[in-house]
Design a protein around this motif. Sequence first.
Motif, PDB file in Angstrom:
ATOM      1  N   UNK A  12       0.823  -1.225   0.000  1.00 16.38           N
ATOM      2  CA  UNK A  12       0.000   0.000   0.000  1.00 16.38           C
ATOM      3  C   UNK A  12       0.850   1.265   0.000  1.00 16.38           C
ATOM      4  N   UNK A  13       2.102   1.139   0.451  1.00 20.53           N
ATOM      5  CA  UNK A  13       3.008   2.297   0.466  1.00 20.53           C
ATOM      6  C   UNK A  13       3.699   2.500  -0.890  1.00 20.53           C
ATOM      7  N   UNK A  14       3.380   1.642  -1.863  1.00 19.11           N
ATOM      8  CA  UNK A  14       3.963   1.789  -3.199  1.00 19.11           C
ATOM      9  C   UNK A  14       5.388   1.298  -3.302  1.00 19.11           C
ATOM     10  N   UNK A  15       5.800   0.413  -2.400  1.00 20.41           N
ATOM     11  CA  UNK A  15       7.176  -0.084  -2.392  1.00 20.41           C
ATOM     12  C   UNK A  15       7.352  -1.377  -3.176  1.00 20.41           C
ATOM     13  N   UNK A  16       6.282  -1.855  -3.809  1.00 17.98           N
ATOM     14  CA  UNK A  16       6.318  -3.172  -4.455  1.00 17.98           C
ATOM     15  C   UNK A  16       5.963  -3.044  -5.941  1.00 17.98           C
ATOM     16  N   UNK A  17       6.778  -3.687  -6.772  1.00 16.61           N
ATOM     17  CA  UNK A  17       6.493  -3.762  -8.197  1.00 16.61           C
ATOM     18  C   UNK A  17       6.393  -5.219  -8.620  1.00 16.61           C
ATOM     19  N   UNK A  18       5.457  -5.493  -9.501  1.00 18.63           N
ATOM     20  CA  UNK A  18       5.364  -6.797 -10.151  1.00 18.63           C
ATOM     21  C   UNK A  18       5.540  -6.553 -11.640  1.00 18.63           C
ATOM     22  N   UNK A  19       6.558  -7.180 -12.196  1.00 21.93           N
ATOM     23  CA  UNK A  19       6.880  -6.984 -13.614  1.00 21.93           C
ATOM     24  C   UNK A  19       7.045  -5.505 -13.942  1.00 21.93           C
ATOM     25  N   UNK A  20       7.781  -4.819 -13.070  1.00 23.69           N
ATOM     26  CA  UNK A  20       8.175  -3.435 -13.285  1.00 23.69           C
ATOM     27  C   UNK A  20       7.022  -2.435 -13.206  1.00 23.69           C
ATOM     28  N   UNK A  21       5.876  -2.878 -12.684  1.00 24.67           N
ATOM     29  CA  UNK A  21       4.729  -1.994 -12.488  1.00 24.67           C
ATOM     30  C   UNK A  21       4.379  -1.970 -11.016  1.00 24.67           C
ATOM     31  N   UNK A  22       4.239  -0.776 -10.443  1.00 21.34           N
ATOM     32  CA  UNK A  22       3.882  -0.657  -9.032  1.00 21.34           C
ATOM     33  C   UNK A  22       2.486  -1.226  -8.809  1.00 21.34           C
ATOM     34  N   UNK A  23       2.371  -2.113  -7.837  1.00 13.16           N
ATOM     35  CA  UNK A  23       1.095  -2.729  -7.484  1.00 13.16           C
ATOM     36  C   UNK A  23       0.754  -2.322  -6.056  1.00 13.16           C
ATOM     37  N   UNK A  66       3.165 -17.548 -12.803  1.00 13.36           N
ATOM     38  CA  UNK A  66       4.478 -17.994 -13.261  1.00 13.36           C
ATOM     39  C   UNK A  66       5.176 -16.885 -14.041  1.00 13.36           C
ATOM     40  N   UNK A  67       6.477 -16.726 -13.787  1.00 15.04           N
ATOM     41  CA  UNK A  67       7.365 -15.759 -14.454  1.00 15.04           C
ATOM     42  C   UNK A  67       7.219 -14.351 -13.914  1.00 15.04           C
ATOM     43  N   UNK A  68       6.376 -14.141 -12.919  1.00 15.15           N
ATOM     44  CA  UNK A  68       6.273 -12.807 -12.327  1.00 15.15           C
ATOM     45  C   UNK A  68       7.572 -12.456 -11.601  1.00 15.15           C
ATOM     46  N   UNK A  69       8.008 -11.228 -11.810  1.00 18.36           N
ATOM     47  CA  UNK A  69       9.161 -10.688 -11.103  1.00 18.36           C
ATOM     48  C   UNK A  69       8.638  -9.719 -10.044  1.00 18.36           C
ATOM     49  N   UNK A 116      12.705 -17.982  -7.066  1.00 18.02           N
ATOM     50  CA  UNK A 116      14.093 -17.586  -6.988  1.00 18.02           C
ATOM     51  C   UNK A 116      14.203 -16.269  -6.234  1.00 18.02           C
ATOM     52  N   UNK A 117      15.219 -16.181  -5.373  1.00 17.34           N
ATOM     53  CA  UNK A 117      15.499 -14.937  -4.655  1.00 17.34           C
ATOM     54  C   UNK A 117      16.885 -14.448  -5.058  1.00 17.34           C
ATOM     55  N   UNK A 118      16.940 -13.179  -5.425  1.00 21.34           N
ATOM     56  CA  UNK A 118      18.211 -12.620  -5.847  1.00 21.34           C
ATOM     57  C   UNK A 118      19.126 -12.444  -4.650  1.00 21.34           C
ATOM     58  N   UNK A 127      14.858  -8.510  -5.381  1.00 28.12           N
ATOM     59  CA  UNK A 127      13.895  -9.092  -6.307  1.00 28.12           C
ATOM     60  C   UNK A 127      13.704 -10.587  -6.067  1.00 28.12           C
ATOM     61  N   UNK A 128      12.494 -11.044  -6.358  1.00 24.29           N
ATOM     62  CA  UNK A 128      12.162 -12.463  -6.339  1.00 24.29           C
ATOM     63  C   UNK A 128      11.391 -12.770  -7.611  1.00 24.29           C
ATOM     64  N   UNK A 129      11.413 -14.037  -8.033  1.00 23.88           N
ATOM     65  CA  UNK A 129      10.643 -14.412  -9.215  1.00 23.88           C
ATOM     66  C   UNK A 129      10.015 -15.777  -9.002  1.00 23.88           C
ATOM     67  N   UNK A 130       8.832 -15.933  -9.559  1.00 21.98           N
ATOM     68  CA  UNK A 130       8.137 -17.212  -9.474  1.00 21.98           C
ATOM     69  C   UNK A 130       8.555 -18.056 -10.670  1.00 21.98           C
ATOM     70  N   UNK A 131       9.216 -19.156 -10.402  1.00 25.86           N
ATOM     71  CA  UNK A 131       9.737 -20.017 -11.468  1.00 25.86           C
ATOM     72  C   UNK A 131       8.671 -20.989 -11.951  1.00 25.86           C
ATOM     73  N   UNK A 132       7.971 -21.602 -11.023  1.00 22.73           N
ATOM     74  CA  UNK A 132       6.924 -22.544 -11.417  1.00 22.73           C
ATOM     75  C   UNK A 132       5.934 -22.732 -10.281  1.00 22.73           C
ATOM     76  N   UNK A 133       4.737 -23.172 -10.661  1.00 19.96           N
ATOM     77  CA  UNK A 133       3.692 -23.519  -9.692  1.00 19.96           C
ATOM     78  C   UNK A 133       3.474 -25.020  -9.818  1.00 19.96           C
TER      79      UNK A 133
END
Length: 257
Positions: free
Chosen positions: A203-214, A223-226, A254-256, A234-240
């Motif tokens: 809610x504070x605008x500190x989070x982006x999913x695929x380079x878009x603030x959510x 799957x494949x969301x960054x 994956x966690x960077x 950054x973290x990414x979802x590799x598979x479900x």
Amino acid sequence: MNIYQHFRPEEREFIDQVLQWKDFVENSYSPKLTDFLDPREQQIIKTIIGTGSEIKVAFFGGLEENERKRALIYPDYLNVEKDDFNIQLFEIEYATKFITIEHPQVLGSLMGLGLKRGKFGDIIIQNDRVQFLVGKEISDYIRMQLTHIGRSSISLKEIPLEEGLYIHDSWQEISTTVSSLRLDTIMSALLNISRQRSQEYIRAGRVKVNWTTIENPAFDCDVADMISVRGFGRSKIISIEGRTKKDKIRIIAGKQK
């Protein structure tokens, strides 16, 4: 079958574009080269084109490990080469003793030329070397127009793709279970923080999913969301991987480092 039900409502415009590309290739027997795509867009194309059909898709971003890649949708009788992706690599030459150039400055300067984000690929910075990739179709324009990064004068040097800087991103692969694919739930599991704290960050605008603030904690991840969280990397979802006996959703992420 309604193809849109498998994707997010906001992705419908891109899905329509992919379907048009596929129809073009099927009807013209000619390949279609896209702009640079983020990993989520690449995943959507893979899903729509599928496997086993007469239409194939390949991805390339300049180096195999690059994140942003162009897609080439093509009839299966074609042999695809790296040159087919029409990518140019530039290195920025500048007064390294007096100037520091960072990723946001390069991104802002390229966007300031009136370019959409899809017109250029990864921006790679290693020590005082700065490189970025673009489609060859706009390389002349960029060479003429990009003369400054911020207030600093620069020049551009075209170099072969083989001389691209290796991206030293290091990812730690983890397996975990979550009760849902909500953004706040995923963040809580991957970052080892409470859902309440996750919601505060979102809610504070500190989070982006695929380079878009959510800013919606209930945003559904896929799957494949960054996922990028300011202060956490950054973290990414590799598979479900499906559900456990206790009806939890198992994910590989994956966690960077």
